[in-house]
Design a protein around this motif. Structure first.
Motif, PDB file in Angstrom:
ATOM      1  N   GLY A   1      21.949  81.277  34.752  1.00 28.90           N
ATOM      2  CA  GLY A   1      21.467  79.917  34.579  1.00 28.90           C
ATOM      3  C   GLY A   1      21.560  79.029  35.797  1.00 28.90           C
ATOM      4  N   GLY A   2      22.142  79.504  36.871  1.00 32.76           N
ATOM      5  CA  GLY A   2      22.217  78.664  38.058  1.00 32.76           C
ATOM      6  C   GLY A   2      22.945  77.370  37.759  1.00 32.76           C
ATOM      7  N   GLY A   3      22.436  76.297  38.274  1.00 30.84           N
ATOM      8  CA  GLY A   3      23.034  74.992  38.021  1.00 30.84           C
ATOM      9  C   GLY A   3      23.496  74.333  39.301  1.00 30.84           C
ATOM     10  N   LYS A   4      23.800  73.054  39.196  1.00 26.59           N
ATOM     11  CA  LYS A   4      24.181  72.267  40.363  1.00 26.59           C
ATOM     12  C   LYS A   4      25.675  72.296  40.638  1.00 26.59           C
ATOM     13  N   HIS A   5      26.416  73.103  39.882  1.00 25.72           N
ATOM     14  CA  HIS A   5      27.859  73.183  40.081  1.00 25.72           C
ATOM     15  C   HIS A   5      28.182  74.158  41.217  1.00 25.72           C
ATOM     16  N   THR A   6      29.360  73.995  41.790  1.00 26.86           N
ATOM     17  CA  THR A   6      29.790  74.836  42.916  1.00 26.86           C
ATOM     18  C   THR A   6      30.944  75.751  42.536  1.00 26.86           C
ATOM     19  N   ALA A   7      31.309  75.765  41.271  1.00 25.33           N
ATOM     20  CA  ALA A   7      32.434  76.600  40.838  1.00 25.33           C
ATOM     21  C   ALA A   7      32.261  76.946  39.369  1.00 25.33           C
ATOM     22  N   GLN A   8      33.054  77.907  38.952  1.00 24.54           N
ATOM     23  CA  GLN A   8      33.013  78.350  37.568  1.00 24.54           C
ATOM     24  C   GLN A   8      34.417  78.820  37.167  1.00 24.54           C
ATOM     25  N   ILE A   9      34.893  78.331  36.041  1.00 20.26           N
ATOM     26  CA  ILE A   9      36.114  78.875  35.462  1.00 20.26           C
ATOM     27  C   ILE A   9      35.622  80.040  34.613  1.00 20.26           C
ATOM     28  N   MET A  10      35.853  81.260  35.110  1.00 21.81           N
ATOM     29  CA  MET A  10      35.182  82.421  34.551  1.00 21.81           C
ATOM     30  C   MET A  10      35.815  82.929  33.274  1.00 21.81           C
ATOM     31  N   ALA A  11      37.094  83.238  33.334  1.00 20.23           N
ATOM     32  CA  ALA A  11      37.744  83.904  32.205  1.00 20.23           C
ATOM     33  C   ALA A  11      39.246  83.762  32.345  1.00 20.23           C
ATOM     34  N   LYS A  12      39.953  84.153  31.299  1.00 22.59           N
ATOM     35  CA  LYS A  12      41.406  84.209  31.395  1.00 22.59           C
ATOM     36  C   LYS A  12      41.912  85.396  30.598  1.00 22.59           C
ATOM     37  N   VAL A  13      43.056  85.899  31.014  1.00 19.22           N
ATOM     38  CA  VAL A  13      43.802  86.844  30.190  1.00 19.22           C
ATOM     39  C   VAL A  13      45.057  86.101  29.763  1.00 19.22           C
ATOM     40  N   HIS A  14      45.418  86.270  28.494  1.00 16.56           N
ATOM     41  CA  HIS A  14      46.580  85.551  27.977  1.00 16.56           C
ATOM     42  C   HIS A  14      47.346  86.435  27.017  1.00 16.56           C
ATOM     43  N   ARG A  15      48.644  86.176  26.958  1.00 17.30           N
ATOM     44  CA  ARG A  15      49.514  86.954  26.076  1.00 17.30           C
ATOM     45  C   ARG A  15      49.317  86.527  24.632  1.00 17.30           C
ATOM     46  N   THR A  16      49.374  87.522  23.751  1.00 17.86           N
ATOM     47  CA  THR A  16      49.381  87.274  22.313  1.00 17.86           C
ATOM     48  C   THR A  16      50.552  88.069  21.752  1.00 17.86           C
ATOM     49  N   GLY A  17      50.785  87.959  20.469  1.00 21.67           N
ATOM     50  CA  GLY A  17      51.870  88.717  19.857  1.00 21.67           C
ATOM     51  C   GLY A  17      51.713  90.217  20.000  1.00 21.67           C
ATOM     52  N   SER A  18      50.451  90.685  20.132  1.00 19.32           N
ATOM     53  CA  SER A  18      50.213  92.124  20.202  1.00 19.32           C
ATOM     54  C   SER A  18      49.863  92.615  21.604  1.00 19.32           C
ATOM     55  N   GLY A  19      50.001  91.774  22.610  1.00 13.67           N
ATOM     56  CA  GLY A  19      49.680  92.205  23.977  1.00 13.67           C
ATOM     57  C   GLY A  19      48.859  91.151  24.695  1.00 13.67           C
ATOM     58  N   TRP A  20      47.849  91.586  25.418  1.00 17.90           N
ATOM     59  CA  TRP A  20      47.009  90.691  26.201  1.00 17.90           C
ATOM     60  C   TRP A  20      45.611  90.626  25.601  1.00 17.90           C
ATOM     61  N   GLN A  21      44.973  89.473  25.711  1.00 15.32           N
ATOM     62  CA  GLN A  21      43.575  89.310  25.341  1.00 15.32           C
ATOM     63  C   GLN A  21      42.837  88.665  26.503  1.00 15.32           C
ATOM     64  N   MET A  22      41.534  88.913  26.562  1.00 17.57           N
ATOM     65  CA  MET A  22      40.679  88.261  27.556  1.00 17.57           C
ATOM     66  C   MET A  22      39.743  87.314  26.826  1.00 17.57           C
ATOM     67  N   LYS A  23      39.534  86.147  27.414  1.00 17.55           N
ATOM     68  CA  LYS A  23      38.583  85.177  26.876  1.00 17.55           C
ATOM     69  C   LYS A  23      37.607  84.810  27.986  1.00 17.55           C
ATOM     70  N   ALA A  24      36.304  84.949  27.707  1.00 20.47           N
ATOM     71  CA  ALA A  24      35.273  84.492  28.644  1.00 20.47           C
ATOM     72  C   ALA A  24      35.157  82.979  28.500  1.00 20.47           C
ATOM     73  N   ILE A  25      35.323  82.247  29.594  1.00 17.32           N
ATOM     74  CA  ILE A  25      35.258  80.785  29.535  1.00 17.32           C
ATOM     75  C   ILE A  25      33.890  80.295  30.012  1.00 17.32           C
ATOM     76  N   GLY A  26      33.481  80.675  31.209  1.00 19.53           N
ATOM     77  CA  GLY A  26      32.153  80.330  31.711  1.00 19.53           C
ATOM     78  C   GLY A  26      31.895  78.847  31.831  1.00 19.53           C
ATOM     79  N   GLU A  27      32.894  78.091  32.255  1.00 23.44           N
ATOM     80  CA  GLU A  27      32.776  76.637  32.346  1.00 23.44           C
ATOM     81  C   GLU A  27      32.394  76.224  33.766  1.00 23.44           C
ATOM     82  N   PRO A  28      31.232  75.562  33.934  1.00 21.64           N
ATOM     83  CA  PRO A  28      30.866  75.063  35.266  1.00 21.64           C
ATOM     84  C   PRO A  28      31.860  74.006  35.729  1.00 21.64           C
TER      85      PRO A  28
END
Length: 194
Positions: A150-177
């Motif tokens: 999608g392109g866009g006029k932003h110069t950065a992106q918060i892409m994703a995070k890995v975070h601890r849960t009770g059963s281990g690690w999970q990944m979340k796609a954030i995709g925030e300009p």
């Protein structure tokens, strides 16, 4: 089998057999979008310096960062493979990568946020074929891919995070300009995703 992630989607970082992943690679690839018209004739193709960073958080506070000027976290669990100043892989391999040894991440670190920023200041409208992907570093299998479309006029992106849960690690796609040339500029925007 890789999952094509959408913004906000979460996946567990457990293997199909239920065991936890021990080491993952967050890869980033991109290409400069072709320039058109007189500007393209005068300046040629473009080079865009995107930078991947990983910010380690404990209880909502940044405690370490891995980026092109600090390639290894203080505890050694997160490692950047090096700075690519021009991109080029885009449709295939990684231009920059951050390796995370999940088993070695200190217990107090509960989230690792991956960002990408245009150090040279071009906007994402000037980038094409950009993606981030999560790979099982042990087997080389791609687990998830998030396309930065999608392109866009932003110069950065918060892409994703890995975070601890009770059963281990999970990944979340954030995709925030976002706007910024370095991870430091992005900290206020990252805070809303912790």
């Amino acid at each position: 089998m890789s999952v094509n992630m959408t913004k906000g989607q979460q996946i567990s970082l457990n293997k199909a057999d239920g065991s936890a992943l021990s080491s993952v690679r967050m890869g980033l690839g991109w290409q400069a979008a072709p320039r058109r018209g007189l500007l393209a004739k005068l300046t040629g193709g473009g080079e865009i310096d995107l930078d991947a960073s990983a910010v380690l958080f404990a209880a909502g506070q940044p405690v370490d960062v891995v980026f092109f000027q600090h390639l290894v976290s203080d505890d050694g669990s997160v490692r950047h493979t090096g700075d690519n100043l021009t991109g080029g892989a885009g449709a295939g391999g990684d231009d920059e990568a951050v390796l995370v040894d999940l088993a070695r991440v200190p217990a107090q670190v509960d989230q690792i946020v991956f960002t990408v920023n245009s150090f040279t200041g071009q906007t994402f409208a000037e980038v094409q074929n950009a993606f981030c992907r999560l790979v099982d570093e042990t087997t080389g299998a791609e687990l998830a891919r998030y396309t930065l479309t999608g392109g866009g006029k932003h110069t950065a992106q918060i892409m994703a995070k890995v975070h601890r849960t009770g059963s281990g690690w999970q990944m979340k796609a954030i995709g925030e300009p976002a706007t910024g040339r370095t991870f430091k500029d992005l900290l206020p925007s990252i805070a809303t995703h912790l």
